[in-house]
Write an enzyme that holds these catalytic residues in place. Structure first.
Site, PDB file in Angstrom:
ATOM      1  CB  CYS A 115      -3.296 -12.283 -10.712  1.00  0.00           C
ATOM      2  SG  CYS A 115      -3.431 -12.507  -8.962  1.00  0.00           S
ATOM      3  CG  HIS A 255      -4.768  -8.477 -11.531  1.00  0.00           C
ATOM      4  ND1 HIS A 255      -5.842  -9.269 -11.224  1.00  0.00           N
ATOM      5  CD2 HIS A 255      -3.902  -8.595 -10.500  1.00  0.00           C
ATOM      6  CE1 HIS A 255      -5.631  -9.846 -10.056  1.00  0.00           C
ATOM      7  NE2 HIS A 255      -4.470  -9.449  -9.584  1.00  0.00           N
ATOM      8  CG  ASN A 285      -6.336  -9.844  -6.370  1.00  0.00           C
ATOM      9  OD1 ASN A 285      -6.692 -10.591  -7.266  1.00  0.00           O
ATOM     10  ND2 ASN A 285      -5.064  -9.617  -6.085  1.00  0.00           N
TER      11      ASN A 285
END
Ligand code: ACO
Length: 328
Positions: A115, A255, A285
């Site tokens: 990520c 994020h 996500n």
């Protein structure tokens, strides 16, 4: 010699049409909408169509980014795709994208930092441009996490989705652009978040597949603690190295993993929730795609004005983290 100021010339995004809602998940695993919303903030995610792979999502976002930057694919010197879900081991998704775009002049490679990959990609691209090697670099975060998600595991299946975000980097007027990058890694935490099967350590076999080793395995609680710690500290370090204060931040682009992780970062940075770009309720996500997707939406919604101070910050498997201060 004056250093070139490097910033973002254009943004783009793409999400697949199909939605996977919390109500859908209630029918797949033992969970419920109320638990998912209060523990994560996520309400739905997008899922790629069967015929779509990561490079297809990346392509759509990249076309938009090129248009918004006002340059053609032939003007690209380098393509970096941050992803943990490449179309295949090789050729790289960046090479597949280069071909789809017709970006004949561009070098191309994939970058693996989970990520945090998009911020790692921005730092790479900025370095190449500052040293005078390239003028225009396309940096993409793109993922089809639905392909590596175990939809029998309620710990992970509620979190992940598919999508892509892209930016074009190039020279910007003095005083604007990227002011700092802070990248980090702690391989000792690699076990917390991984796919153990399908690589050279444990090649895919009938057994590895029946043991579901080709799916994401995660220790959510420990990843959560790590994320809370590192999101605040990485952002603070990036601010300090740019010579900026917390109070200078106009927009935090974090994020999008869990609303509680974002809230803890906001608290540490003394920011109210309206200073953060949040879209995880709609997309979940999306790993490396999450920050560029949020950034592209912030631009689309008119939340970013010339001269604004943005902080991009993320964390992920590896473990890895990254933060950057960007003057728009
Ligand atoms: N529905 C209902 N109950 C659930 C679910 C679910 N989907 N998942 C877990 N539970 C239960 C657990 O079994 C546990 O029950 P128990 O107390 O009887 O054992 C209880 O809920 C609490 O579980 P926790 O794991 O402590 O829940 P937590 O508040 O930590 O939330 C979560 C779990 C959402 C996974 C959180 O830990 C998290 O967000 N962690 C970070 C994960 C992350 O960001 N990962 C991606 C990193 S980025 C990348 O590189 C891909």
């Amino acid at each position: 010699m004056n250093e070139i100021a490097v910033g973002i010339l254009g943004t783009g995004k793409y999400v697949p049409e199909r939605r996977l809602t919390n109500q859908d998940l209630e029918r797949m695993v033992e969970t419920n909408d109320e638990w998912i919303v209060t523990r994560t903030g996520i309400r739905e995610r997008r899922i790629a169509a069967q015929e779509q792979a990561t490079s297809d999502l990346a392509y759509e976002a990249s076309v938009q980014a090129l248009k918004s930057a006002g340059i053609s694919a032939e003007e690209l010197d380098l393509i970096i795709v941050a992803t943990i879900t490449p179309d295949m081991f090789f050729p790289s998704t960046a090479c597949l994208l280069q071909e789809k775009l017709g970006a004949k002049k561009a070098a191309a490679f994939d970058l693996s930092a989970a990520c945090s990959g998009f911020i790692y990609g921005l730092a790479n691209a900025t370095g190449f441009i500052k040293m005078g090697m390239y003028r225009h670099v396309l940096v993409v975060g793109a993922e089809c996490l639905s392909r590596i998600t175990d939809y029998t595991d309620r710990n992970t299946s509620i979190l992940f989705g598919d999508g892509a975000g892209a930016v074009i980097l190039g020279e910007v007027p003095e005083g604007r652009g990227f002011k700092s990058f802070k990248l980090g890694a702690d391989g000792s935490g690699g076990e917390l978040l991984k796919i153990s099967g399908g690589g050279s350590r444990l090649p895919s076999t009938e057994q590895s597949v029946s043991e579901r080793r080709h799916y994401i395995e995660m220790n959510g609680r420990d990843v959560f603690k790590f994320a809370v710690r590192v999101m605040g500290s990485a952002a603070e370090e990036a601010l300090a190295s740019a010579g900026y204060e917390k109070s200078d931040i106009d927009l935090l682009v974090p994020h999008q993993a869990n609303i509680r992780i974002i809230q803890s970062a906001l608290e540490r940075l003394d920011l109210s929730e309206d200073k953060a770009m949040i879209n995880l309720d709609r997309y979940g996500n999306v790993s490396a795609a999450s920050i560029p997707l949020a950034l592209a939406e912030a631009v689309e919604e008119g939340r970013v004005k010339e001269g604004d101070c943005l902080v991009l910050v993320g964390f992920g498997g590896g473990l890895t983290w990254g933060a950057s201060v960007l003057v728009w």
